[in-house]
Structures are given as C-alpha cells and as structure tokens.
Design a protein around this motif. Sequence first.
Motif, short mmCIF file in Angstrom:
data_model
loop_
_atom_site.label_atom_id
_atom_site.label_comp_id
_atom_site.label_asym_id
_atom_site.label_seq_id
_atom_site.Cartn_x
_atom_site.Cartn_y
_atom_site.Cartn_z
N ASP A 1 0.82 -1.20 0.00
CA ASP A 1 0.00 0.00 0.00
C ASP A 1 0.86 1.26 0.00
O ASP A 1 1.88 1.35 0.70
CB ASP A 1 -0.92 0.02 1.22
N GLY A 2 0.44 2.23 -0.79
CA GLY A 2 1.12 3.51 -0.82
C GLY A 2 2.45 3.51 -1.54
O GLY A 2 3.20 4.50 -1.44
N LYS A 3 2.77 2.45 -2.28
CA LYS A 3 4.08 2.33 -2.94
C LYS A 3 4.04 2.74 -4.41
O LYS A 3 4.97 2.46 -5.14
CB LYS A 3 4.59 0.90 -2.80
N GLY A 4 2.99 3.40 -4.85
CA GLY A 4 2.93 3.82 -6.24
C GLY A 4 2.55 2.66 -7.15
O GLY A 4 1.95 1.67 -6.73
N ASP A 5 2.91 2.79 -8.43
CA ASP A 5 2.51 1.75 -9.39
C ASP A 5 3.33 0.49 -9.19
O ASP A 5 4.50 0.53 -8.79
CB ASP A 5 2.57 2.25 -10.83
N THR A 6 2.69 -0.65 -9.46
CA THR A 6 3.29 -1.95 -9.18
C THR A 6 2.93 -2.96 -10.26
O THR A 6 1.92 -2.84 -10.95
CB THR A 6 2.80 -2.51 -7.83
N PHE A 7 3.77 -3.99 -10.35
CA PHE A 7 3.45 -5.21 -11.07
C PHE A 7 3.18 -6.31 -10.04
O PHE A 7 3.95 -6.49 -9.09
CB PHE A 7 4.59 -5.67 -11.97
N THR A 8 2.10 -7.05 -10.23
CA THR A 8 1.82 -8.27 -9.47
C THR A 8 2.12 -9.46 -10.36
O THR A 8 1.68 -9.50 -11.51
CB THR A 8 0.35 -8.32 -9.02
N LEU A 9 2.88 -10.43 -9.85
CA LEU A 9 3.20 -11.66 -10.58
C LEU A 9 2.70 -12.85 -9.78
O LEU A 9 2.89 -12.91 -8.56
CB LEU A 9 4.71 -11.81 -10.78
N MET A 10 2.05 -13.81 -10.46
CA MET A 10 1.54 -15.01 -9.79
C MET A 10 1.81 -16.25 -10.63
O MET A 10 1.55 -16.26 -11.84
CB MET A 10 0.03 -14.90 -9.56
N GLN A 11 2.35 -17.27 -9.99
CA GLN A 11 2.42 -18.60 -10.60
C GLN A 11 1.17 -19.36 -10.17
O GLN A 11 0.92 -19.52 -8.98
CB GLN A 11 3.67 -19.35 -10.16
N VAL A 12 0.39 -19.79 -11.15
CA VAL A 12 -0.93 -20.36 -10.89
C VAL A 12 -1.00 -21.76 -11.51
O VAL A 12 -0.44 -21.99 -12.58
CB VAL A 12 -2.02 -19.46 -11.51
N SER A 13 -1.70 -22.68 -10.84
CA SER A 13 -1.80 -24.04 -11.38
C SER A 13 -3.20 -24.61 -11.16
O SER A 13 -3.98 -24.08 -10.36
CB SER A 13 -0.77 -24.96 -10.72
N ASP A 14 -3.50 -25.70 -11.90
CA ASP A 14 -4.76 -26.42 -11.69
C ASP A 14 -4.46 -27.86 -11.32
O ASP A 14 -3.30 -28.28 -11.26
CB ASP A 14 -5.66 -26.33 -12.93
N ASP A 15 -5.49 -28.65 -11.06
CA ASP A 15 -5.31 -30.04 -10.61
C ASP A 15 -4.90 -30.99 -11.74
O ASP A 15 -4.59 -32.15 -11.49
CB ASP A 15 -6.59 -30.55 -9.95
N GLN A 16 -4.92 -30.50 -12.98
CA GLN A 16 -4.54 -31.33 -14.12
C GLN A 16 -3.09 -31.12 -14.54
O GLN A 16 -2.66 -31.65 -15.57
CB GLN A 16 -5.47 -31.04 -15.31
N GLY A 17 -2.34 -30.36 -13.77
CA GLY A 17 -0.93 -30.15 -14.08
C GLY A 17 -0.65 -28.90 -14.89
O GLY A 17 0.51 -28.63 -15.22
N GLY A 18 -1.66 -28.12 -15.23
CA GLY A 18 -1.43 -26.87 -15.94
C GLY A 18 -0.81 -25.83 -15.03
O GLY A 18 -1.09 -25.79 -13.82
N SER A 19 0.04 -24.99 -15.60
CA SER A 19 0.71 -23.95 -14.81
C SER A 19 0.88 -22.71 -15.68
O SER A 19 1.27 -22.81 -16.85
CB SER A 19 2.07 -24.45 -14.31
N TRP A 20 0.61 -21.54 -15.10
CA TRP A 20 0.66 -20.28 -15.84
C TRP A 20 1.27 -19.20 -14.96
O TRP A 20 1.05 -19.16 -13.76
CB TRP A 20 -0.73 -19.84 -16.25
N LEU A 21 2.01 -18.31 -15.60
CA LEU A 21 2.51 -17.11 -14.94
C LEU A 21 1.65 -15.94 -15.42
O LEU A 21 1.65 -15.61 -16.61
CB LEU A 21 3.98 -16.87 -15.27
N VAL A 22 0.90 -15.35 -14.50
CA VAL A 22 -0.03 -14.28 -14.85
C VAL A 22 0.20 -13.11 -13.90
O VAL A 22 0.90 -13.23 -12.89
CB VAL A 22 -1.50 -14.75 -14.77
N GLY A 23 -0.43 -11.98 -14.21
CA GLY A 23 -0.30 -10.85 -13.31
C GLY A 23 -0.96 -9.62 -13.85
O GLY A 23 -1.76 -9.67 -14.79
#
Length: 238
Positions: free
Chosen positions: A68-90
């Motif tokens: 909070d209060g740190k100005g503009d930001t990038f959020t990065l998330m490594q996300v997966s499902d139960d079938q083994g799929g994996s994605w880097l989103v943000g």
Amino acid sequence: MKTIVATGALAAALAGWALPAQAQTPSLLDPVLHGQLERWLGAGELQLDNIYTRQTGHFATDFHAAADGKGDTFTLMQVSDDQGGSWLVGGYNPVSWSTTDGWHIAASQWERTAFIFNYTDPQVLRPVPVTHSLPSQGAKLTYNWPDHGPTFGQGPDLFVSEDLSSTLSWQLTYGDPALQGRSLIDGTYGGQLRRIDALEVYSVAVIPEPHTWAMLAGGLGVVGWAARRRKAQGAARS
C-alpha cells in the motif's frame, strides 16, 4: 451483465484451498520477463524492486502492509490447476494499492493504463475503452479492501483470495467485451478457481535516459553556480 462478488459461496469455496509454501528462490521475475514487462508498459527502461513475496501463513493484510502507498506496481503469480497446468499471470496497477479505497475508477481513457497479462500463453488485456457502447465497463481498474489480495477488474478479471491461496479470472473490465466471462489464465469460462503457487509484487520506477541525466546534472550545476555567485556578491557588499 454478471459480476462475481468474492463473498458468500465463493468465500466458502476458497476456504478449502491449502496454501503451499513459496520457495525463496528463484524469483518469478527473470531478465526475459523483465524485458517483456517493459515492452508491455511502453514507458522505457524500468527498475523493478520486490516489495512483497507471499509466505506461508500470510493474508491479504500482509500484502497490503507491504504494497500500500508504494505507487505503481506489477503483481506476478504462478498459478496451477489439478490437471498439471501452470501459468505465470499478473497485472500492472498504476495507482497505489490501499485497504480503504474500494474501487479505483478511471472515467477517462487516459487514466485506463492498467492491464493484466498471461506470460505463459502470451496475451495482454487492457481496459475496455470509453468508446465502447457501455463506457463504464472499463472503469473499475482495481479493488482495494483488507480482505482482498491484489484484485483487478469488476469481473473480477483477476482476483486473489484473502488467504492469498486462490485466484479466478472472469473477464469483464479488461479485454474484448465479446469474450466476457473468459479466463485470462486458461481460457475457460465460469470463473474456475486456480491455485496460487507463488505471488510477488514489484514497485515500478522509470530509469531516465542518459540525456535526461545530463540535463539534470547541468541544471544542478547552474543552480550551484548561481548560489555561489550570490554568496560571493553578499560577501563583497559586507
């Protein structure tokens, strides 16, 4: 028009997800992704500093305490499902995160600089423009409240649960209005929950071009010379 609200049945469903430990290394951000984020933002060379990395036992309040209060930001998330799929989103947030602001609203087109992205299956979704038949559809860029992690759009287009363990994507504010309800993560419809394996937030600062540094240095030199001249003139008069 459907809007998913992260309360009630959804909150109950999210409570069943276990939070995995996030390794300290490697970081989600590498030089290739760094360069891609620079190209997507289009503001020049960027300095990206890690201001938050999710740890076991963290909640949204921990994210907010760091971001909070740190100005503009990038959020990065490594996300997966139960079938083994994996994605880097943000997503890119041009306005500081907050626990009290609720919706950050961009009524004008020039304010709609936020975007969300999928790095694994490359795509960038930007806010629906004001020229759309429903101009307000692209206005609600982020949601800022203590029980939400970094959350983009009214769909929500990219939502993070209070315990930072789960995400879903339901396209509404961002992207093509004809694809309303489609997930940025895996292209499915219906707001499917996905597991967050890692989450990091980076502050964003534009690195000035060399000629900008030269102009700044020159300006400071002139200011210093003027100050010394005034001091010398004052000494001579005394």
